[in-house]
Design an enzyme around this catalytic site. Structure first.
Site, short mmCIF file in Angstrom:
data_model
loop_
_atom_site.label_atom_id
_atom_site.label_comp_id
_atom_site.label_asym_id
_atom_site.label_seq_id
_atom_site.Cartn_x
_atom_site.Cartn_y
_atom_site.Cartn_z
N HIS A 94 -58.28 18.09 -19.47
CA HIS A 94 -58.40 16.89 -20.41
C HIS A 94 -58.58 15.47 -19.54
O HIS A 94 -59.30 14.56 -19.92
CB HIS A 94 -57.22 16.77 -21.18
CG HIS A 94 -57.35 15.47 -22.10
ND1 HIS A 94 -58.65 15.59 -23.16
CD2 HIS A 94 -56.78 14.62 -22.70
CE1 HIS A 94 -58.76 14.78 -23.96
NE2 HIS A 94 -57.32 13.77 -23.72
N ASP A 127 -61.78 21.34 -20.81
CA ASP A 127 -60.67 20.66 -21.54
C ASP A 127 -60.04 21.54 -22.75
O ASP A 127 -60.76 22.22 -23.43
CB ASP A 127 -61.39 19.62 -22.19
CG ASP A 127 -60.39 18.44 -22.54
OD1 ASP A 127 -59.14 18.82 -23.11
OD2 ASP A 127 -60.74 17.27 -22.85
N SER A 185 -59.69 9.82 -24.62
CA SER A 185 -59.01 10.80 -25.60
C SER A 185 -59.08 10.27 -27.02
O SER A 185 -60.11 10.06 -27.63
CB SER A 185 -57.62 11.34 -25.12
OG SER A 185 -56.96 12.26 -25.94
#
Length: 731
Positions: free
Chosen positions: A709, A677, A603
């Site tokens: 995600h 995602d 991320s």
């Protein structure tokens, strides 16, 4: 290199220690058999000095009560008894092989859910009563315990039901599976894709976690309406279909149109619906909704889209009209309230959390919005408010140490503002207080203590050590952990670092290095807790012969506002400079082979890993999971807080865009992304791959079809094996 300060070292040592972790162990067992032992589902009974936790009886689940004064334990509910209660409730069938999480409403009665229905059972009388039957598609369920009404979302709309809701019968055995929603249950009827009721809004920023808010006595219900019709549709591919299809989601990108949120109230006493008059502009953030104890007023922290001004507004919950702004907070970078109003025992006063002085502190206001005093002061963040003493004169809270490494519990006298530290041992203390805040259970750990659970009174008496966990990885090869500090790139600020060393470590030997990072706002990778707060896979990689290193750079959380917002409008710049200070430190270590260094993050950490691979030449190998590549493709609420809009800050967006740096990649880089995602869109890494093809740069890539995600479940073992193999093959 300035002197390094060592805080604590190694996990506990025992005999043989010859076993080695596997990737599957590290992923699947780190929260179960390889986690420090704990009392499961530990909670206080309401208005009681007894608490409850889960245990085993005849190798089956049971629930145990323990008295805090006498320390006597009683097994009050076994799995067989629970299943009998379920059978009695639904008419047939069994509850299952485990007791689920129960909510105790008294010392003898508990609430439980089964097949989308909610029941209350009394273990003393044997009675089982239905609270509510819910439809199978019910979401965002919020029970109001006083009236027994249940609010929930069904087919985009908000409904409220109770035990009189229509039942749906199971065709085979007559067991109740739920309820159909009658027209009279619906509070809204126009909900659809793009127009949602009762759901969390503003992309779960500003501390928002839900969209339904019962008043204290259950006479009124506030809820969000979110209109996303003006937000562009974004396609997500459903690859398991033949041929593949797309489903659309609403994703408000930085600089584009945002959704419009309203707050509505259902008044059950007057049987009418109203809308709070939150005013213009439409694109504002309505956060931290709080009811007045008397139910006649609602408080909302209203933030402008620029996120540099917050107004704490008071509204009439009966008419919906705006009453007044109690106070305003402004900042030249951003404001970010994440905690609503907390009313004192005397509702003429309330507490407010704010970072206005540079650290998250507690303030005392009167109900007219006049500041009476700042309660907590210092270069530390208050991280949690726990409650009030029975007489309302004392508050209890948790705060971080100045370096962010520890969490301590405090009491504070509201009249004198004198604070007293109640937990003295360094470490991270997780506190659960009983109803009147006379007793608390402290679940703590530090670098040398896996976990211990202590029963305490607020006067400082330790009543019992309820559980002391042994080292859960005693039988495995031991890796020394070092917690250290280095200077940031500004030459002034201390940064926290964590290093795992391989088993049988020798200072004279050279080891490859793995750097794990995140680096973004609100996140903190390193604490004075068991394994230093690390994921067990990092310990596994140390067992595999790597020096595993992490530094919490400026921009990360729990070190004050200035520590975090130094990155404003230039995400990645100061963070990268601090990470390079970590590299400089590693190069000072004779045992670190810095010609064989890898870096891994997910991320924001994926953004950082990719940037470190192309904007520096420090690393030979990198893995970036779910990486942000171009911040103009990320959501409004997060991105515009830290970067402003692309129109306002074109230089910052260009500087942080990683596409232009693809040509500078020298080492091996693998990008990983879930195809579904909806946080960091798949488009980010796909654009990076396209640019690498255009530039003739070889980049490795792996996609996880159907995953959001994070890659979770059994597939996470596959993911971490993939990452492990990549480093082993290339370092």
């Amino acid at each position: 290199m300035k002197k390094l300060f060592f805080i604590l070292a190694l996990p506990l040592a025992v005999s043989a220690q010859q076993k080695m972790l596997t990737v599957a162990d590290a992923v699947l067992k780190q929260r179960t058999t390889l986690a420090p032992s704990r009392l499961l589902n530990l909670s206080w009974l309401p208005n009681s000095t007894r608490f409850t936790f889960y245990g085993l009886k005849n190798n089956k689940d049971c629930i145990i009560f323990q008295d805090a004064n006498t320390l006597v334990k009683d097994t009050v509910l076994t799995l067989d008894q629970y299943n009998d209660i379920v059978s009695k409730a639904v008419g047939s069938g069994k509850g299952g092989s485990r007791i689920p999480t129960l909510t105790w409403v008294s010392e003898t009665a508990f609430r439980f859910s089964f097949n989308q229905s909610i029941y209350v059972a009394d273990i003393k009388t044997g009675s089982v009563d239905a609270v509510c039957y819910l439809p199978e598609n019910a979401e965002n369920v919020e029970l109001e315990p006083v009236t027994g009404k249940v609010a929930y979302v069904s087919n985009y709309n908000l409904a409220v039901s109770d035990k009189n809701s229509t039942r749906t019968q199971h065709a085979a055995d007559g067991a109740q599976l739920g309820a159909s929603v009658s027209k009279s249950d619906y509070l809204t009827t126009d909900g659809k894709y793009g127009l949602l009721y009762g759901t969390s809004v503003h992309r779960n920023e500003f501390g928002i976690t839900k969209g339904i808010f019962w008043s204290p006595k259950g006479n009124r219900l506030a809820y969000y309406q979110m209109n996303e019709s003006m937000v562009t549709d974004y396609p997500v591919y459903e690859l398991n279909k033949k041929p593949a299809t797309t489903k659309n989601i609403k994703y408000p990108m930085a600089g584009a149109a945002s959704h419009v949120v309203k707050v509505k109230v259902k008044d059950f006493l007057k049987n009418r619906n109203i809308e709070l008059q939150t005013g213009q502009p439409d694109e504002q953030f309505l956060t931290n909704i709080t009811w007045h104890p008397g139910e006649e007023k609602i408080y909302i922290a209203v933030i402008n889209r620029e996120q540099n001004e917050m107004k704490l507004n008071e509204y009439d919950a009966v008419t919906g009209s705006f009453i007044r702004t109690l106070f305003t907070e402004k900042h030249d970078k951003y404001v970010e309230p994440e905690h609503g109003v907390t009313f004192c025992k005397n509702p003429a006063q309330f507490l407010w959390m704010s970072e206005r002085d540079g650290f998250n502190q507690l303030y005392l206001y009167n109900s007219n919005g006049r500041l009476e005093k700042q309660l907590t002061t210092g270069k530390f963040d208050v991280t949690q408010f726990l409650g009030f003493s029975k007489d309302g004169r004392t508050i209890y809270y948790v705060a971080a140490s100045e370096d962010g490494m520890n969490r301590y519990m405090y009491s504070l006298d509201l009249k004198t503002s004198k604070a007293t530290k109640l937990t003295l041992e360094p470490g991270v203390h997780n506190i659960t207080m009983n109803s009147d805040c006379t007793l608390y259970i402290d679940v703590m750990s530090n670098a040398t203590t896996p976990r211990k659970t202590i029963l305490m009174s607020v006067n400082g008496d330790e009543k019992a050590l309820l559980l002391g966990s042994p080292n859960p990885i005693n039988e495995y090869k031991k890796c020394e952990m070092r917690l250290t500090k280095i200077k940031a790139a500004d030459g002034v600020t201390d940064l926290n670092c964590r290093t795992f060393l391989p088993p049988d470590f020798k200072e004279t030997q050279k080891y490859p290095v793995l750097v794990y990072l995140y680096g973004g706002p609100h996140a903190q990778m390193i604490t004075n807790s068991w394994l230093g707060g690390a994921d067990m896979w990092l310990y596994y990689m140390a067992e595999q012969g790597y020096v595993v290193f992490t530094v919490d750079n400026r921009g990360s959380g729990n070190r004050g506002l200035n520590f975090e917002n130094v990155t404003h409008r230039r995400l990645g710049v100061e963070e990268r400079a601090d990470q390079l200070k970590g590299v400089e430190y590693l190069k000072s270590l004779d045992y670190a082979d810095t010609s064989r260094m890898g870096i891994f993050g997910w991320s924001f950490g994926g953004f950082m890993s990719t940037g470190m691979m192309t904007k520096t030449n420090a690393f030979k190998v990198g893995v970036a999971g779910g990486p942000v590549i171009d911040w103009s493709l990320y959501e409004i609420m997060y991105t515009e807080r830290y970067m402003d809009t692309p129109k306002e800050n074109p230089e910052g967006y260009e500087e942080s865009n990683l596409l232009k740096d693809v040509k500078n990649l020298k080492g091996k880089l693998m990008l990983i992304h879930g195809t579904d995602d909806d946080v960091v869109l798949w488009q980010h890494s796909l654009q990076y791959i396209k640019r690498s093809v255009d530039e003739g740069i070889q980049v490795d890539y792996f996609a996880y079809p159907g995953h959001l995600h994070n890659v979770l479940g059994k597939d996470r073992v596959h993911l971490m094996q993939k990452v492990t193999d990549y480093f082993k093959q290339n370092l």
